[in-house]
Design a protein around this motif. Structure first.
Motif, PDB file in Angstrom:
ATOM      1  N   ALA A 357      34.728  59.200  13.979  1.00 52.18           N
ATOM      2  CA  ALA A 357      34.694  58.152  12.958  1.00 52.18           C
ATOM      3  C   ALA A 357      35.059  58.713  11.590  1.00 52.18           C
ATOM      4  O   ALA A 357      35.753  58.053  10.802  1.00 52.18           O
ATOM      5  N   GLU A 358      34.606  59.934  11.293  1.00 50.43           N
ATOM      6  CA  GLU A 358      34.970  60.573  10.020  1.00 50.43           C
ATOM      7  C   GLU A 358      36.479  60.772   9.922  1.00 50.43           C
ATOM      8  O   GLU A 358      37.082  60.517   8.867  1.00 50.43           O
ATOM      9  N   ASN A 362      38.797  58.974   7.071  1.00 55.18           N
ATOM     10  CA  ASN A 362      39.592  59.793   6.149  1.00 55.18           C
ATOM     11  C   ASN A 362      41.090  59.533   6.317  1.00 55.18           C
ATOM     12  O   ASN A 362      41.839  59.534   5.340  1.00 55.18           O
ATOM     13  N   LEU A 363      41.513  59.278   7.566  1.00 55.34           N
ATOM     14  CA  LEU A 363      42.917  58.957   7.794  1.00 55.34           C
ATOM     15  C   LEU A 363      43.277  57.642   7.113  1.00 55.34           C
ATOM     16  O   LEU A 363      44.341  57.523   6.476  1.00 55.34           O
ATOM     17  N   GLY A 368      45.854  54.773   2.715  1.00 55.65           N
ATOM     18  CA  GLY A 368      45.771  53.838   1.603  1.00 55.65           C
ATOM     19  C   GLY A 368      46.189  54.470   0.291  1.00 55.65           C
ATOM     20  O   GLY A 368      46.868  53.841  -0.530  1.00 55.65           O
ATOM     21  N   SER A 369      45.803  55.735   0.067  1.00 64.71           N
ATOM     22  CA  SER A 369      46.192  56.429  -1.162  1.00 64.71           C
ATOM     23  C   SER A 369      47.695  56.669  -1.210  1.00 64.71           C
ATOM     24  O   SER A 369      48.333  56.522  -2.257  1.00 64.71           O
ATOM     25  N   ALA A 370      48.277  57.033  -0.051  1.00 64.28           N
ATOM     26  CA  ALA A 370      49.724  57.280  -0.013  1.00 64.28           C
ATOM     27  C   ALA A 370      50.509  55.998  -0.276  1.00 64.28           C
ATOM     28  O   ALA A 370      51.497  56.000  -1.024  1.00 64.28           O
ATOM     29  N   LEU A 371      50.067  54.875   0.311  1.00 63.95           N
ATOM     30  CA  LEU A 371      50.760  53.610   0.086  1.00 63.95           C
ATOM     31  C   LEU A 371      50.598  53.130  -1.345  1.00 63.95           C
ATOM     32  O   LEU A 371      51.491  52.477  -1.901  1.00 63.95           O
ATOM     33  N   ARG A 374      48.473  56.885  -5.057  1.00 63.77           N
ATOM     34  CA  ARG A 374      47.366  57.577  -5.710  1.00 63.77           C
ATOM     35  C   ARG A 374      47.139  58.936  -5.060  1.00 63.77           C
ATOM     36  O   ARG A 374      47.593  59.185  -3.932  1.00 63.77           O
ATOM     37  N   ALA A 375      46.401  59.781  -5.748  1.00 62.26           N
ATOM     38  CA  ALA A 375      46.072  61.094  -5.202  1.00 62.26           C
ATOM     39  C   ALA A 375      45.107  60.929  -4.034  1.00 62.26           C
ATOM     40  O   ALA A 375      44.276  60.014  -4.012  1.00 62.26           O
ATOM     41  N   ALA A 376      45.217  61.796  -3.043  1.00 57.54           N
ATOM     42  CA  ALA A 376      44.351  61.718  -1.863  1.00 57.54           C
ATOM     43  C   ALA A 376      42.898  61.950  -2.271  1.00 57.54           C
ATOM     44  O   ALA A 376      42.595  62.886  -3.020  1.00 57.54           O
ATOM     45  N   PRO A 377      41.969  61.104  -1.818  1.00 59.83           N
ATOM     46  CA  PRO A 377      40.557  61.291  -2.174  1.00 59.83           C
ATOM     47  C   PRO A 377      39.958  62.480  -1.434  1.00 59.83           C
ATOM     48  O   PRO A 377      40.525  62.982  -0.465  1.00 59.83           O
ATOM     49  N   SER A 378      38.820  62.918  -1.912  1.00 62.03           N
ATOM     50  CA  SER A 378      38.114  64.001  -1.224  1.00 62.03           C
ATOM     51  C   SER A 378      37.614  63.501   0.128  1.00 62.03           C
ATOM     52  O   SER A 378      37.425  62.296   0.341  1.00 62.03           O
ATOM     53  N   ALA A 379      37.431  64.419   1.049  1.00 62.69           N
ATOM     54  CA  ALA A 379      37.035  64.049   2.411  1.00 62.69           C
ATOM     55  C   ALA A 379      35.692  63.335   2.416  1.00 62.69           C
ATOM     56  O   ALA A 379      34.750  63.715   1.710  1.00 62.69           O
ATOM     57  N   ILE A 380      35.611  62.276   3.198  1.00 69.58           N
ATOM     58  CA  ILE A 380      34.385  61.493   3.336  1.00 69.58           C
ATOM     59  C   ILE A 380      33.586  62.040   4.512  1.00 69.58           C
ATOM     60  O   ILE A 380      34.116  62.219   5.603  1.00 69.58           O
TER      61      ILE A 380
END
Length: 435
Positions: A357-358, A362-363, A368-371, A374-380
């Protein structure tokens, strides 16, 4: 004598006579009831196993690295030599795995411009080598040992807040009594021998391990406490006999606390949280059991002619009622077995499911950030090891599952009583006259 015929008639009522191209009458009502029971039990079993695993994992870490199985506390201040003598006396008792003297006190840890509160634990090096301690306390950096009075082991969360690494020089500020001002600060310099972690942030946030010799040097009697931590063969068993033996060996100048009393607030909090979670899940099962009763009521309405024929042939109202109670129990049993099986399978793979699930979360966040440019968020992290256990221990208790199954069947049996009473009260002559 009546149980066998009732079971056969119950099966006849539930299944009916197969008609080509038509669904069996009873099944269309009870299939949903079976599914409802199964789906309600799956989260209950998962919550039960995960809650037990989390509590067991955290409790084991507390017992082996912090609270000990029992604590021997002196009523009066004891010197380092007296603590060591008491530990040696307790270590020789039957059933005792180890006894370790320890002194504890507050301090301020300083590294460069950063500072943080710390809890000093002056321990015997044998405590760090204890099998229980080494099972849960690991070195993230450096070594898990203290060979010099000038060395310190920092908890991972404390080291992170200071920006400390193995080999750094850290200052520990403690208080000492002063004739002029009451208390005065005492600054002591230590070299970080290692960064350690118990795998649980609450335990790593303040720890600063030093040797007993260093503890006697920097901790004052007025601002610290001493104890002898004892580990026994069966920490989760009955501890009253071990408690009595320790009291007898130490005398009246000591009192002994088992671990449930030493950390009463934590264990009560765990037990209350677990009970509330299970109560919520049990309400879901109760609703599913009511659905079984509703399905049986619909079945009574559909099969009222068969019931009338049965009663006209001499069947008593109590016998007809027993048929539907057994039908409800059979439905509950089928749903219970399916639910317990699926819940157990999910529980065994819970760590893998959380990890999967993680990755999916994160994927999706990265996509969503790439589309969006925006910069990739930190890992959830769904199970952040900084605040929870790094891995949930999974232990399925057959006795607990048996209790869940019994409760589920009892609820289904109670829910089927309404349909049983309705079937028992049907007037056979009136039904046959209208048919």
């Amino acid at each position: 004598m009546r149980l066998g015929p009732a079971l056969l008639l119950g099966r006849r009522m539930l299944v009916g006579r197969r008609v080509p191209g038509e669904e069996l009458p009873g099944r269309r009502y009870l299939r949903g009831a079976v599914l409802g029971i199964a789906l309600s039990l799956v989260p209950l079993v998962v919550v039960l196993v995960v809650a037990d695993g989390m509590i067991e994992g955290i409790t084991a870490r507390y017992l082996e690295t912090s609270t000990y199985h029992l604590q021997a506390l002196p009523r009066y201040r004891q010197s380092r030599a007296e603590l060591e003598a008491a530990a040696a006396a307790l270590a020789g008792l039957p059933g005792v795995q180890g006894a370790y003297p320890e002194s504890q006190g507050p301090a301020m840890a300083i590294l460069g411009a950063k500072s943080a509160g710390a809890a000093i634990r002056a321990v015997d090096p044998a405590f760090l080598a204890d099998p229980g301690t080494s099972r849960y306390l690991r070195a993230v950096e450096g070594e898990l040992s203290l060979s010099s009075p000038s060395e310190v082991l920092l908890g991972e969360a404390l080291a992170r807040s200071l920006g400390a690494h193995a080999g750094d020089a850290v200052s520990l500020v403690t208080v000492r009594p002063s004739a002029e001002d009451g208390y005065a600060p005492k600054l002591s310099l230590f070299r970080v021998r290692g960064i350690v972690s118990a795998g649980y942030r609450e335990l790593d946030a303040l720890w600063a391990f030093v040797s007993l010799k260093a503890g006697a040097r920097i901790l004052s009697e007025e601002a610290s406490r001493s104890l002898v931590g004892v580990k026994v063969d069966a920490p989760f068993g009955e501890l009253s006999s071990a408690q009595a033996e320790l009291r007898k060996a130490l005398g009246e100048s000591w009192f002994v606390l088992p671990w449930p009393e030493a950390e009463r607030n934590i264990w009560k909090s765990f037990a209350t949280t677990r009970a509330l979670l299970l109560l919520i899940m049990a309400l879901v099962v109760a609703v599913a059991a009511i659905n079984v009763g509703s399905a049986l009521v619909m079945l009574v309405i559909e099969r009222r002619r068969d019931i009338a024929i049965l009663k006209s042939g001499g069947a008593s109202p109590s016998f007809v009622g027993l048929v539907f109670v057994l039908a409800g129990l059979s439905t509950g049993l089928a749903g219970t077995l399916i639910g317990l099986g699926l819940g157990s399978l999910l529980s065994l793979g819970i760590n893998g499911l959380i990890a999967g699930a993680e990755r999916l979360v994160n994927l999706a966040a990265d996509l969503g950030s790439a589309l969006g440019g925006r910069a990739a968020p930190s890992a959830i992290r769904l199970l952040d090891p900084g605040y929870y256990l790094e891995k949930i221990p999974v232990r399925i208790d057959p006795a607990e599952l048996a209790g869940v199954a019994a409760a589920s069947l009892a609820l289904c049996g109670l829910a089927s009583l309404l349909a049983a009473r309705r079937a028992a009260a049907l007037p056979p002559l009136e039904i046959l006259r209208k048919s």
